[in-house]
Write a protein that holds these residues in place. Structure first.
Motif, PDB file in Angstrom:
ATOM      1  N   MET A 134      -5.604  16.032  11.117  1.00 44.14           N
ATOM      2  CA  MET A 134      -6.210  14.845  11.711  1.00 44.14           C
ATOM      3  C   MET A 134      -5.060  13.945  12.148  1.00 44.14           C
ATOM      4  O   MET A 134      -4.179  13.615  11.343  1.00 44.14           O
ATOM      5  CB  MET A 134      -7.101  14.123  10.699  1.00 44.14           C
ATOM      6  CG  MET A 134      -7.742  12.845  11.226  1.00 44.14           C
ATOM      7  SD  MET A 134      -8.984  13.132  12.527  1.00 44.14           S
ATOM      8  CE  MET A 134     -10.339  13.810  11.566  1.00 44.14           C
ATOM      9  N   ALA A 135      -5.045  13.554  13.436  1.00 43.38           N
ATOM     10  CA  ALA A 135      -3.934  12.766  13.962  1.00 43.38           C
ATOM     11  C   ALA A 135      -4.454  11.642  14.853  1.00 43.38           C
ATOM     12  O   ALA A 135      -5.556  11.714  15.402  1.00 43.38           O
ATOM     13  CB  ALA A 135      -2.978  13.659  14.755  1.00 43.38           C
ATOM     14  N   ASP A 136      -3.616  10.613  14.997  1.00 38.14           N
ATOM     15  CA  ASP A 136      -3.964   9.447  15.814  1.00 38.14           C
ATOM     16  C   ASP A 136      -2.727   9.020  16.585  1.00 38.14           C
ATOM     17  O   ASP A 136      -1.737   8.573  15.988  1.00 38.14           O
ATOM     18  CB  ASP A 136      -4.464   8.315  14.905  1.00 38.14           C
ATOM     19  CG  ASP A 136      -4.979   7.124  15.693  1.00 38.14           C
ATOM     20  OD1 ASP A 136      -5.365   6.123  15.062  1.00 38.14           O
ATOM     21  OD2 ASP A 136      -4.985   7.175  16.949  1.00 38.14           O
ATOM     22  N   SER A 164       9.130   6.054  24.676  1.00 36.57           N
ATOM     23  CA  SER A 164       7.868   5.556  25.231  1.00 36.57           C
ATOM     24  C   SER A 164       7.199   4.519  24.333  1.00 36.57           C
ATOM     25  O   SER A 164       6.075   4.101  24.598  1.00 36.57           O
ATOM     26  CB  SER A 164       6.903   6.719  25.469  1.00 36.57           C
ATOM     27  OG  SER A 164       6.642   7.407  24.257  1.00 36.57           O
ATOM     28  N   ASP A 165       7.896   4.104  23.258  1.00 37.86           N
ATOM     29  CA  ASP A 165       7.371   3.089  22.331  1.00 37.86           C
ATOM     30  C   ASP A 165       6.025   3.522  21.760  1.00 37.86           C
ATOM     31  O   ASP A 165       5.076   2.740  21.690  1.00 37.86           O
ATOM     32  CB  ASP A 165       7.235   1.747  23.050  1.00 37.86           C
ATOM     33  CG  ASP A 165       7.134   0.581  22.065  1.00 37.86           C
ATOM     34  OD1 ASP A 165       6.555  -0.460  22.421  1.00 37.86           O
ATOM     35  OD2 ASP A 165       7.604   0.727  20.896  1.00 37.86           O
ATOM     36  N   GLN A 166       5.947   4.782  21.329  1.00 34.68           N
ATOM     37  CA  GLN A 166       4.728   5.321  20.744  1.00 34.68           C
ATOM     38  C   GLN A 166       5.019   5.882  19.357  1.00 34.68           C
ATOM     39  O   GLN A 166       6.179   6.077  18.975  1.00 34.68           O
ATOM     40  CB  GLN A 166       4.159   6.441  21.614  1.00 34.68           C
ATOM     41  CG  GLN A 166       3.554   5.991  22.919  1.00 34.68           C
ATOM     42  CD  GLN A 166       2.980   7.171  23.689  1.00 34.68           C
ATOM     43  OE1 GLN A 166       3.703   8.064  24.111  1.00 34.68           O
ATOM     44  NE2 GLN A 166       1.677   7.182  23.870  1.00 34.68           N
ATOM     45  N   PHE A 167       3.968   6.135  18.609  1.00 32.40           N
ATOM     46  CA  PHE A 167       4.089   6.817  17.327  1.00 32.40           C
ATOM     47  C   PHE A 167       2.800   7.587  17.076  1.00 32.40           C
ATOM     48  O   PHE A 167       1.779   7.370  17.747  1.00 32.40           O
ATOM     49  CB  PHE A 167       4.366   5.832  16.177  1.00 32.40           C
ATOM     50  CG  PHE A 167       3.280   4.806  15.975  1.00 32.40           C
ATOM     51  CD1 PHE A 167       2.202   5.059  15.142  1.00 32.40           C
ATOM     52  CD2 PHE A 167       3.352   3.574  16.616  1.00 32.40           C
ATOM     53  CE1 PHE A 167       1.200   4.125  14.955  1.00 32.40           C
ATOM     54  CE2 PHE A 167       2.353   2.622  16.439  1.00 32.40           C
ATOM     55  CZ  PHE A 167       1.273   2.906  15.604  1.00 32.40           C
ATOM     56  N   ILE A 168       2.844   8.499  16.126  1.00 27.68           N
ATOM     57  CA  ILE A 168       1.673   9.308  15.774  1.00 27.68           C
ATOM     58  C   ILE A 168       1.525   9.297  14.262  1.00 27.68           C
ATOM     59  O   ILE A 168       2.467   9.606  13.531  1.00 27.68           O
ATOM     60  CB  ILE A 168       1.828  10.766  16.245  1.00 27.68           C
ATOM     61  CG1 ILE A 168       1.995  10.832  17.762  1.00 27.68           C
ATOM     62  CG2 ILE A 168       0.630  11.617  15.809  1.00 27.68           C
ATOM     63  CD1 ILE A 168       2.324  12.235  18.285  1.00 27.68           C
ATOM     64  N   THR A 169       0.349   8.907  13.774  1.00 29.40           N
ATOM     65  CA  THR A 169       0.044   9.091  12.362  1.00 29.40           C
ATOM     66  C   THR A 169      -0.772  10.375  12.233  1.00 29.40           C
ATOM     67  O   THR A 169      -1.579  10.696  13.109  1.00 29.40           O
ATOM     68  CB  THR A 169      -0.759   7.912  11.784  1.00 29.40           C
ATOM     69  OG1 THR A 169      -2.081   7.901  12.341  1.00 29.40           O
ATOM     70  CG2 THR A 169      -0.065   6.582  12.086  1.00 29.40           C
TER      71      THR A 169
END
Length: 561
Positions: A375-377, A424-429
Motif C-alpha cells: 500500500m503506497a501513497d 521533483s520535491d516529492q516523496f512516497i509513503t
C-alpha cells in the motif's frame, strides 16, 4: 577487451581533487575502449563508493597528513571493475563493522554500510607496507536478473528527465544495445500519414529517416503488424521466407514490438519495433534475450506514452482531457482482480480525490510460498503524482525479481527513486508485507506509512506504532528499514490503508480518525473481504457528510480462511 585487463592508477593529493581525479580516470577508461558496460548509474554508484573509501583514508587513516597522498588503482576486466585504495593507518576489521544506528544519527559504520550497498564486495587487508581497501562490482550483463533490474531503473529515470524525443529514442537504443552487446540495432516508429515504419534511431546502420518498411513487410514489419516478438537464432535455417541481408555479419536477430495499453481506446496501440543483431561475441541470441528485449520494449513504450502525455498536457490550454487520461492510467495500474489463494481472501478499493490519484496498492504472488502486499501513497494528486506512481510501480516489480525481504526492498526502492523524488520535491509513503503461506507469518516494513491493523477474535489493534516506521521514500538518501514479523491465525484479518481515509473531514471540521477506522473494521463482519472493504469505504463517506475528499483514500484487506 574479452581477455584483457585495463588499469588506471592515480593519486589524490588534496581532498578537493578527490572527485575530479575519479572523473579523469574514467574518462581515460572510456578512451581505452571500456565503455560498453559503463552506464551512468553504474559509474555513479562506483563514484559514491570510491568517495567514501578515499574519505575514510583521509579522515581516519590521516593519509594526506602522513603520506601526502592517497594512492588509487582502478582495474577493469571483462567481468567487472575493482578499486584499490591504499592507506597507512592503524587499519580495522571490515567484517566486524556493524550497521550504523540511523535513529540516533550516529556516524559509526555509515561509510562501510554505504559502500556495501553500492558495490558487490568490500574487502580490507592490513599490511605493514600499506592497508588496501578493495571495492569490486560485476557488470550487470553477467546476471540476467540484475541486468534487467539495473537497465529498467536507469531507463525509467532517464526517459522521464529527457526533453528531446529524438534523444529519447537514441537513449533507449544505445543502452539496450550495450546490455546485449549488439553492434547493430535500430528503432523504427510508425508514421500514420505515410503508413510506414521509419528509422528513428540506429547504431551501425543507415542514417535516421533513410529506412522505410511497410507493416507486414520483412521481420520488423511482421513484428509490428502482429505485436509479437521474434527470435531468429540462425537466419540461414529460417523457413519464414526472410533472407539474410549482406549488411549483417551474424545469422542471429531479435525484434520486439513497441506498444502500450491506451486507456482512452482500451486497445494495444503499436508505435514501432526495436531490433538487435551482430553481437560482439558472435553468439546467437536466446529466448532469454528475447524475453528481456520484450520487457525493455514494453517499459520504453509505457514511459514514452507517459512522457508524451506530459508534454501534451503542458502545452495544452486545458488540462482536463489529459487529466482524465492520466486518471485512467492510474486506474489501469490498480489491480482489477486478485490472485486466488486456497488459504487467503484479499480485496482492495481506491477512491480518488480528483481525476488523478497517487495511491497505489497491489497483491503480487511471487511463488507458492510467498505473496507480497503493498500500500503506497505518492505525495500530491496531480499529473506528476500519476507519473511518479507509474515509475515507482515498475521499479518495485523489477526489484522483486531479486529481493524478497520487505526491509531490503524498501531500501532498494529508496536508493533508486531518491534523486528523482528529491528533484521533483516529492516523496512516497508505503507499507510492504510478505506473507509466508506455509508458516502463516507476515513480515511487514514501513516507509513513513501507518502499519496495518489486525483483527482477531473481534478485537482490533495496529501491528506496530507509527514510530516504528522508517522515513518516507525520497527523504533520506540511504535510509535503513526494519521488518516486523507476526504469526497469524485462521479468521485473522489485516487492513492496509492510506491516510485519506482517517483524514477525511465532515462539515464540522472533525476528522474520521484512526479510532473510528478501527471501530468500523471491528464491526465489519461480512463473509467476504470485498464486502468488508466496501463497508469501511462507505463508513468514511457517510462520516464526511458528502464533503469531497481532500486526499485519495484506499483500503486493502487480507483475511485468512
Amino acid at each position: 577487451m574479452k581477455n584483457s585487463t585495463i588499469q588506471v592508477s592515480f593519486s589524490v593529493r588534496r581532498e578537493g581533487d578527490m572527485l575530479p581525479s575519479f572523473d579523469r580516470a574514467f574518462s581515460s577508461l572510456r578512451k581505452k575502449g571500456a565503455s560498453s558496460h559503463l552506464s551512468n548509474q553504474f559509474v555513479s554508484d562506483l563514484k559514491l563508493a570510491y568517495a567514501e573509501g578515499v574519505g575514510n583514508a583521509i579522515r581516519h587513516a590521516r593519509e594526506l597528513e602522513k603520506n601526502k597522498k592517497v594512492d588509487v588503482k582502478i582495474e577493469l576486466t571483462a567481468k567487472g571493475i575493482t578499486l584499490f585504495i591504499t592507506d597507512h593507518g592503524p587499519g580495522f576489521n571490515v567484517t566486524k563493522v556493524k550497521a550504523p544506528d540511523f535513529k540516533n544519527m550516529l556516524e559509526s559504520g555509515r561509510g562501510v554500510f554505504l559502500m556495501r550497498q553500492l558495490v558487490d564486495t568490500v574487502h580490507y587487508k592490513k599490511s605493514k607496507k600499506g592497508n588496501v581497501l578493495t571495492l569490486s562490482r560485476a557488470f550487470i550483463g553477467l546476471d540476467p536478473k540484475l541486468r534487467d533490474l539495473n537497465f529498467i531503473l536507469e531507463m525509467s529515470s532517464r526517459l522521464l528527465s529527457t526533453e528531446d524525443p529524438s534523444m529519447i529514442y537514441q537513449l533507449i537504443l544505445e543502452r539496450a544495445a550495450d546490455v546485449f552487446g549488439a553492434l547493430k540495432a535500430s528503432i523504427l516508429l510508425y508514421d500514420a500519414s505515410a503508413r510506414k515504419l521509419k528509422l528513428a534511431a540506429s547504431r551501425g546502420l543507415s542514417k535516421v529517416g533513410s529506412v522505410e518498411v511497410r507493416p507486414g513487410e520483412g521481420i520488423a514489419g511482421y513484428v509490428f503488424k502482429h505485436q509479437k516478438p521474434c527470435l531468429i537464432a540462425d537466419i540461414k535455417k529460417n523457413q519464414s521466407g526472410w533472407e539474410k541481408k549482406k549488411k549483417y555479419k551474424t545469422h542471429s536477430f531479435i525484434s520486439a514490438p513497441l506498444f502500450y495499453h491506451a486507456p482512452e481506446t482500451k486497445q494495444l496501440e503499436s508505435v514501432g519495433v526495436i531490433n538487435m543483431t551482430d553481437r560482439r561475441d558472435g553468439k546467437a541470441f536466446t529466448k532469454k534475450d528475447l524475453l528481456l528485449l520484450t520487457a525493455i520494449a514494453n517499459q520504453a513504450a509505457a514511459c514514452l506514452y507517459l512522457k508524451n502525455l506530459l508534454v501534451r498536457a503542458t502545452e495544452a490550454e486545458s488540462l482536463k482531457h489529459e487529466f482524465e487520461i492520466a486518471g485512467k492510467i492510474h486506474e489501469h495500474y490498480l489491480p482489477r482482480a486478485f490472485p486466488p489463494f486456497p488459504d487467503l481472501e484479499v480485496h482492495g478499493q481506491c477512491d480518488t480525490a480528483l481525476e488523478i490519484g497517487g495511491d497505489y496498492y497491489d497483491v503480487i504472488r511471487l511463488n507458492d510460498e510467498e505473496t507480497v502486499l503493498v500500500m503506497a501513497d505518492v505525495s500530491g494528486h496531480n499529473l506528476a503524482a500519476s507519473l511518479t506512481m507509474a515509475n515507482f510501480r515498475s521499479q518495485m516489480k523489477a526489484i522483486l525479481l531479486q529481493e524478497k525481504k520487505p526491509e531490503k526492498i524498501l531500501s532498494l526502492l529508496n536508493t533508486s527513486l531518491y534523486n528523482d523524488l528529491y528533484k521533483s520535491d516529492q516523496f512516497i509513503t508505503m507499507v510492504l508485507a510478505v506473507y509466508h503461506h506455509s508458516y502463516a507469518t507476515l513480515s511487514v516494513a514501513s516507509a513513513g506509512h501507518f502499519f496495518p491493523l489486525i483483527k482477531r477474535d473481534g478485537k482490533v489493534w495496529p501491528i506496530a506504532g507509527y514510530e516504528e516506521a522508517g522515513v518516507a521514500l525520497g527523504i533520506v538518501p540511504s535510509e535503513e528499514y526494519k521488518a516486523i514479523e507476526i504469526v497469524l491465525r485462521k479468521q485473522d484479518s489485516v487492513l492496509f490503508y492510506t491516510d485519506g481515509i482517517i483524514e477525511c473531514a465532515n462539515g464540522h471540521n472533525e476528522r474520521y480518525g484512526l479510532n473510528r477506522l478501527a471501530s468500523s473494521f471491528q464491526l465489519s463482519s461480512f463473509d467476504h473481504a470485498s464486502h468488508n472493504v466496501e463497508y469501511l469505504m462507505e463508513s468514511s463517506k457517510q462520516f464526511s457528510l458528502g464533503q469531497k475528499r481532500a486526499d485519495d483514500a484506499s483500503a486493502l484487506i487480507m483475511t485468512l480462511k
